[in-house]
Design an enzyme around this catalytic site. Sequence first.
Site, short mmCIF file in Angstrom:
data_model
loop_
_atom_site.label_atom_id
_atom_site.label_comp_id
_atom_site.label_asym_id
_atom_site.label_seq_id
_atom_site.Cartn_x
_atom_site.Cartn_y
_atom_site.Cartn_z
N ARG A 113 0.93 -1.09 0.04
CA ARG A 113 0.07 -0.07 0.13
C ARG A 113 0.80 1.22 0.03
O ARG A 113 2.15 1.17 0.49
CB ARG A 113 -0.72 0.02 1.25
CG ARG A 113 -1.78 -1.19 1.47
CD ARG A 113 -2.60 -1.17 2.49
NE ARG A 113 -3.50 -2.11 2.91
CZ ARG A 113 -3.18 -3.17 3.43
NH1 ARG A 113 -2.01 -3.35 4.19
NH2 ARG A 113 -4.08 -4.30 3.75
N LYS A 163 -1.76 -2.24 8.09
CA LYS A 163 -2.89 -1.83 8.68
C LYS A 163 -3.01 -2.38 10.24
O LYS A 163 -2.60 -3.47 10.36
CB LYS A 163 -4.03 -2.11 8.04
CG LYS A 163 -4.56 -1.27 6.80
CD LYS A 163 -5.78 -1.54 6.33
CE LYS A 163 -6.03 -0.54 5.00
NZ LYS A 163 -7.69 -0.69 4.38
N HIS A 194 -2.99 2.49 -5.51
CA HIS A 194 -3.62 1.29 -5.03
C HIS A 194 -3.98 0.40 -6.42
O HIS A 194 -4.31 -0.75 -5.99
CB HIS A 194 -4.88 1.73 -4.34
CG HIS A 194 -5.24 0.67 -3.31
ND1 HIS A 194 -4.67 0.34 -2.06
CD2 HIS A 194 -6.66 -0.21 -3.00
CE1 HIS A 194 -5.06 -0.53 -1.38
NE2 HIS A 194 -6.58 -0.89 -2.02
N ARG A 214 -1.53 -2.31 -6.68
CA ARG A 214 -1.60 -3.27 -5.83
C ARG A 214 -2.68 -4.09 -6.22
O ARG A 214 -2.60 -5.59 -6.19
CB ARG A 214 -1.99 -2.81 -4.34
CG ARG A 214 -2.37 -3.62 -3.17
CD ARG A 214 -2.67 -2.74 -1.95
NE ARG A 214 -3.41 -3.73 -1.04
CZ ARG A 214 -2.73 -4.49 0.03
NH1 ARG A 214 -1.30 -4.72 -0.13
NH2 ARG A 214 -3.45 -5.10 0.75
N HIS A 220 -3.88 -9.05 4.47
CA HIS A 220 -5.30 -8.99 4.65
C HIS A 220 -5.43 -9.65 6.07
O HIS A 220 -5.04 -10.82 6.34
CB HIS A 220 -6.06 -9.53 3.68
CG HIS A 220 -6.11 -8.55 2.35
ND1 HIS A 220 -6.46 -9.29 1.19
CD2 HIS A 220 -5.93 -7.34 2.04
CE1 HIS A 220 -6.48 -8.15 0.16
NE2 HIS A 220 -6.33 -7.15 0.77
N TYR A 268 -10.46 -10.05 -5.42
CA TYR A 268 -9.52 -10.15 -6.75
C TYR A 268 -9.80 -11.48 -7.52
O TYR A 268 -9.20 -11.74 -8.72
CB TYR A 268 -8.12 -10.21 -6.18
CG TYR A 268 -7.86 -8.95 -5.62
CD1 TYR A 268 -7.51 -7.66 -6.20
CD2 TYR A 268 -7.62 -8.89 -4.20
CE1 TYR A 268 -7.18 -6.67 -5.61
CE2 TYR A 268 -7.29 -7.70 -3.37
CZ TYR A 268 -7.11 -6.55 -4.24
OH TYR A 268 -7.00 -5.46 -3.53
#
Length: 304
Positions: free
Chosen positions: A150, A174, A249, A252, A275, A284
């Site tokens: 990211r 994150k 993004h 990514r 994730h 995806y």
Amino acid sequence: MTTKYDIEEIYAEPLQAFKIWMKQSGYTEATRKEYMREVYDYLYSLDELPVQQAGKLNVVSFLVSKQDSAGDKTRNRTLSAIRSFYASLLDFDLATRNPALEVKKSKTEKNKIPVYLEEHELKKVLTYVEGRYRDRNLAIFLLMGYCGLRVGEVHRMNLSHFKRDKGTLEVLGKGRKWNEIPLPDLVVEYLGKVEEGRIQPYSAKEEAFFVSQKGRRLSIRQIQKIAANVFDAFKQDHPQLTDLKLSCHKLRHSFATMLLKNNVDIRVVKELLGHASIETTMIYTHINDEQKRSAMTTIVVPKI
């Protein structure tokens, strides 16, 4: 009429808890500002009702009140902000449940196919990275397009995160979660070049891997601007992609799509992307027309 100052007085403790919780959880400054704005609006809609007494109906009513001026993406972002707000209250024992978890996200947004570049297009984009800081900017593109980082993860990258001898990178993702990922040889090579030719930081204590010409950590906005300039030049020579909304993004997205098209196990893709849930990675797994045609060639229809 209730003002912002009234809200801050009535809901002082919950707001303070949310601010502390977001910072502690590693939310970016931009996200914290956006979520606080959404939560202020939500609290205003409660009309002084204590947050502990608010329920699913209050959350849905607030979302419906914004429906005419907001699309699915905005609605889901608002819901995420309220969910996070109640999560912070639960964490600090200021609430006993999270009513926002009882509200479903918009399916339209959830099922939207991500925008991405095909592998040959991604390779072509790299040829448009030029200029005095080419190696640095190319390394940034490689990290996002071929390692799935990211933009915020690139921004937070420090010298100590790059393990040149091991060929790996420690990524602070994150929620302040660490993820060590192996790097392709070419990425290791370019990161090595950047490390060796790194601009001397303004502060001797600056650990940033990517440094601006002013000697400071390269900001998220600067990285986005670098990417935007490259995409603009790329689109000028490829008018068929003019309407494709490209951004950091989307690199990514391209990385994730590339892995899945190469039949990499989705559980591995999840770990590489950092994730928390495999459901996030599932977006995806879109199927394109070429894959559909290829699948149908395996069907043998008998003559009747």
